[in-house]
Design a protein around this motif. Structure first.
Motif, PDB file in Angstrom:
ATOM      1  N   SER A  41       0.816  -1.204  -0.025  1.00 50.07           N
ATOM      2  CA  SER A  41      -0.069  -0.063   0.024  1.00 50.07           C
ATOM      3  C   SER A  41       0.761   1.295   0.010  1.00 50.07           C
ATOM      4  N   GLU A  42       1.970   1.243   0.602  1.00 49.84           N
ATOM      5  CA  GLU A  42       3.075   2.404   0.721  1.00 49.84           C
ATOM      6  C   GLU A  42       3.743   2.759  -0.413  1.00 49.84           C
ATOM      7  N   ILE A  43       3.948   1.552  -1.511  1.00 44.97           N
ATOM      8  CA  ILE A  43       4.535   1.770  -2.764  1.00 44.97           C
ATOM      9  C   ILE A  43       3.465   2.501  -3.580  1.00 44.97           C
ATOM     10  N   GLU A  44       2.070   1.656  -3.633  1.00 46.06           N
ATOM     11  CA  GLU A  44       1.191   2.168  -4.339  1.00 46.06           C
ATOM     12  C   GLU A  44       0.814   3.785  -4.245  1.00 46.06           C
ATOM     13  N   ASN A  45       0.898   4.030  -3.150  1.00 50.52           N
ATOM     14  CA  ASN A  45       0.493   5.372  -2.766  1.00 50.52           C
ATOM     15  C   ASN A  45       1.711   6.499  -2.593  1.00 50.52           C
ATOM     16  N   LEU A  46       3.030   6.021  -3.014  1.00 51.12           N
ATOM     17  CA  LEU A  46       4.082   6.860  -3.005  1.00 51.12           C
ATOM     18  C   LEU A  46       3.817   8.053  -4.325  1.00 51.12           C
ATOM     19  N   LEU A  47       4.186   9.159  -3.489  1.00 50.62           N
ATOM     20  CA  LEU A  47       4.092  10.462  -4.649  1.00 50.62           C
ATOM     21  C   LEU A  47       5.593  10.655  -5.350  1.00 50.62           C
ATOM     22  N   PHE A  48       5.573  11.437  -6.568  1.00 49.70           N
ATOM     23  CA  PHE A  48       6.814  11.722  -6.992  1.00 49.70           C
ATOM     24  C   PHE A  48       7.672  12.668  -5.827  1.00 49.70           C
ATOM     25  N   LYS A  49       6.946  13.335  -5.146  1.00 43.91           N
ATOM     26  CA  LYS A  49       7.726  14.543  -4.423  1.00 43.91           C
ATOM     27  C   LYS A  49       8.234  13.592  -3.194  1.00 43.91           C
ATOM     28  N   ASP A  50       7.775  12.546  -2.703  1.00 42.58           N
ATOM     29  CA  ASP A  50       8.092  11.728  -1.758  1.00 42.58           C
ATOM     30  C   ASP A  50       9.668  11.089  -1.733  1.00 42.58           C
ATOM     31  N   ILE A  64       6.848   8.633   3.817  1.00 43.06           N
ATOM     32  CA  ILE A  64       5.834   7.988   3.641  1.00 43.06           C
ATOM     33  C   ILE A  64       4.896   8.830   4.925  1.00 43.06           C
ATOM     34  N   ARG A  65       3.850   9.251   4.144  1.00 37.15           N
ATOM     35  CA  ARG A  65       2.896  10.301   5.072  1.00 37.15           C
ATOM     36  C   ARG A  65       1.533  10.400   4.265  1.00 37.15           C
ATOM     37  N   ASN A  66       0.437  11.228   4.825  1.00 35.97           N
ATOM     38  CA  ASN A  66      -0.769  11.274   4.215  1.00 35.97           C
ATOM     39  C   ASN A  66      -0.407  11.947   2.835  1.00 35.97           C
ATOM     40  N   ASN A  67      -1.486  11.461   2.099  1.00 41.90           N
ATOM     41  CA  ASN A  67      -1.701  12.257   0.803  1.00 41.90           C
ATOM     42  C   ASN A  67      -3.094  11.978   0.212  1.00 41.90           C
ATOM     43  N   TYR A  68      -3.414  12.357  -0.985  1.00 46.97           N
ATOM     44  CA  TYR A  68      -4.701  12.034  -1.651  1.00 46.97           C
ATOM     45  C   TYR A  68      -5.080  10.514  -1.667  1.00 46.97           C
ATOM     46  N   PHE A  69      -4.086   9.704  -1.963  1.00 50.28           N
ATOM     47  CA  PHE A  69      -4.150   8.456  -2.103  1.00 50.28           C
ATOM     48  C   PHE A  69      -4.133   7.516  -0.591  1.00 50.28           C
ATOM     49  N   ALA A  70      -3.637   8.040   0.362  1.00 49.59           N
ATOM     50  CA  ALA A  70      -3.299   7.340   1.688  1.00 49.59           C
ATOM     51  C   ALA A  70      -3.735   8.208   2.876  1.00 49.59           C
ATOM     52  N   ASP A  71      -4.352   7.765   3.919  1.00 49.95           N
ATOM     53  CA  ASP A  71      -4.371   8.046   5.004  1.00 49.95           C
ATOM     54  C   ASP A  71      -3.830   7.346   6.186  1.00 49.95           C
ATOM     55  N   LYS A  72      -2.613   7.620   6.661  1.00 47.39           N
ATOM     56  CA  LYS A  72      -1.952   7.098   7.659  1.00 47.39           C
ATOM     57  C   LYS A  72      -2.770   7.373   9.227  1.00 47.39           C
ATOM     58  N   LYS A  73      -3.354   6.135   9.758  1.00 52.38           N
ATOM     59  CA  LYS A  73      -3.908   6.615  11.005  1.00 52.38           C
ATOM     60  C   LYS A  73      -3.055   6.842  12.179  1.00 52.38           C
ATOM     61  N   SER A  74      -1.890   5.911  12.174  1.00 47.15           N
ATOM     62  CA  SER A  74      -0.922   5.920  13.474  1.00 47.15           C
ATOM     63  C   SER A  74       0.102   6.703  13.139  1.00 47.15           C
ATOM     64  N   LYS A  75       0.781   7.166  14.071  1.00 46.60           N
ATOM     65  CA  LYS A  75       2.171   7.835  14.178  1.00 46.60           C
ATOM     66  C   LYS A  75       3.054   7.260  13.515  1.00 46.60           C
ATOM     67  N   ALA A  76       3.237   5.864  13.683  1.00 41.24           N
ATOM     68  CA  ALA A  76       4.203   4.913  12.909  1.00 41.24           C
ATOM     69  C   ALA A  76       4.099   5.190  11.360  1.00 41.24           C
ATOM     70  N   GLY A  77       2.848   5.546  11.009  1.00 44.09           N
ATOM     71  CA  GLY A  77       2.747   5.475   9.604  1.00 44.09           C
ATOM     72  C   GLY A  77       3.497   6.309   8.845  1.00 44.09           C
ATOM     73  N   HIS A  78       3.528   7.736   9.669  1.00 44.72           N
ATOM     74  CA  HIS A  78       4.443   8.780   9.046  1.00 44.72           C
ATOM     75  C   HIS A  78       6.035   8.496   9.333  1.00 44.72           C
ATOM     76  N   ARG A  79       6.877   8.582   8.352  1.00 36.07           N
ATOM     77  CA  ARG A  79       8.125   8.408   8.598  1.00 36.07           C
ATOM     78  C   ARG A  79       9.043   8.503   7.285  1.00 36.07           C
ATOM     79  N   GLN A  80      10.512   8.671   7.414  1.00 36.26           N
ATOM     80  CA  GLN A  80      11.396   8.884   6.469  1.00 36.26           C
ATOM     81  C   GLN A  80      12.154   7.499   6.381  1.00 36.26           C
ATOM     82  N   VAL A  81      12.301   6.999   5.150  1.00 36.38           N
ATOM     83  CA  VAL A  81      12.961   5.812   4.877  1.00 36.38           C
ATOM     84  C   VAL A  81      14.234   5.882   4.353  1.00 36.38           C
ATOM     85  N   PRO A  82      15.470   5.749   4.720  1.00 37.94           N
ATOM     86  CA  PRO A  82      16.582   5.890   4.133  1.00 37.94           C
ATOM     87  C   PRO A  82      17.000   4.587   3.311  1.00 37.94           C
TER      88      PRO A  82
END
Length: 203
Positions: A41-50, A64-82
């Motif tokens: 689901s995170e791959i599907e919803n990944l934006l160019f700017k992400d 990985i964050r909220n956008n038009y395609f995805a609504d992260k319900k938990s704090k863990a859903g918002h993150r930066q992945v190196p």
């Protein structure tokens, strides 16, 4: 096995079942799952700017964050992945191709990478992509129970090897290197690294 899978999905090797565009999309899905530990689901919803990267694609961070395609319900859903470890030339070619081709045709940073060209607010049929990847995964591994989700665990293993095979001084250096590359908040990065294994086990 991962490299064999990427090689198997190159256009010259799968032209009877996938066209060049589809081949690149399949490979990009696998790379994002294996190299960055993303859920489907995170791959599907990944934006160019992400997707943040340097000129040579040696340093990459995904947001990985909220956008038009995805609504992260938990704090863990918002993150930066190196990115942990360098991409090989084939991986770089795949990601460049998918991002540049789609971005050129859609021309919007706020559009999902895997959106359709006809309607930027509609995602491509990723169910079919995952089904095909599952088929090729079983061919490469010989394991009928092997699923796409298991690709994520390799990313966790690479992080753990960085965390547990180093002393405190080099750990701090590792954090500084990752956070300094893209000015990621070091506290947020530390939290991400230490909670990553817990997040994976809770799924």
């Amino acid at each position: 096995e991962y490299l064999k899978l990427i090689e198997l999905l190159q256009p010259d090797n799968c032209k009877e079942s996938l066209d060049i565009k589809s081949s690149r999309q399949h490979c990009a899905f696998i790379i994002l799952g294996y190299r960055f530990g993303l859920r489907i689901s995170e791959i599907e919803n990944l934006l160019f700017k992400d997707v943040q990267h340097d000129e040579n694609w040696n340093n990459i961070v995904l947001h990985i964050r909220n956008n038009y395609f995805a609504d992260k319900k938990s704090k863990a859903g918002h993150r930066q992945v190196p990115l942990i470890g360098p991409l090989n030339p084939i991986e770089k070619t795949v990601l460049r191709s998918v991002l540049r081709t789609q971005k050129h045709k859609i021309n919007s940073q706020s559009t999902a990478i895997f959106s359709t060209l006809e309607d930027p607010k509609k995602l491509i049929n990723t169910i079919k992509i995952i089904s095909n990847i599952q088929f090729f995964l079983k061919q490469v591994t010989g394991d009928p129970s092997f699923h796409f989700h298991l690709l994520r665990h390799s990313y966790n293993c690479r992080i753990e090897s960085q965390l547990f095979d180093i002393n405190q001084g080099s750990y701090n250096q590792f954090i500084d290197m990752l956070s300094g590359s893209f000015r990621i908040d070091s506290k947020q990065l530390r939290l991400f690294l230490t909670e990553r294994d817990h997040e994976s086990n809770s799924m």
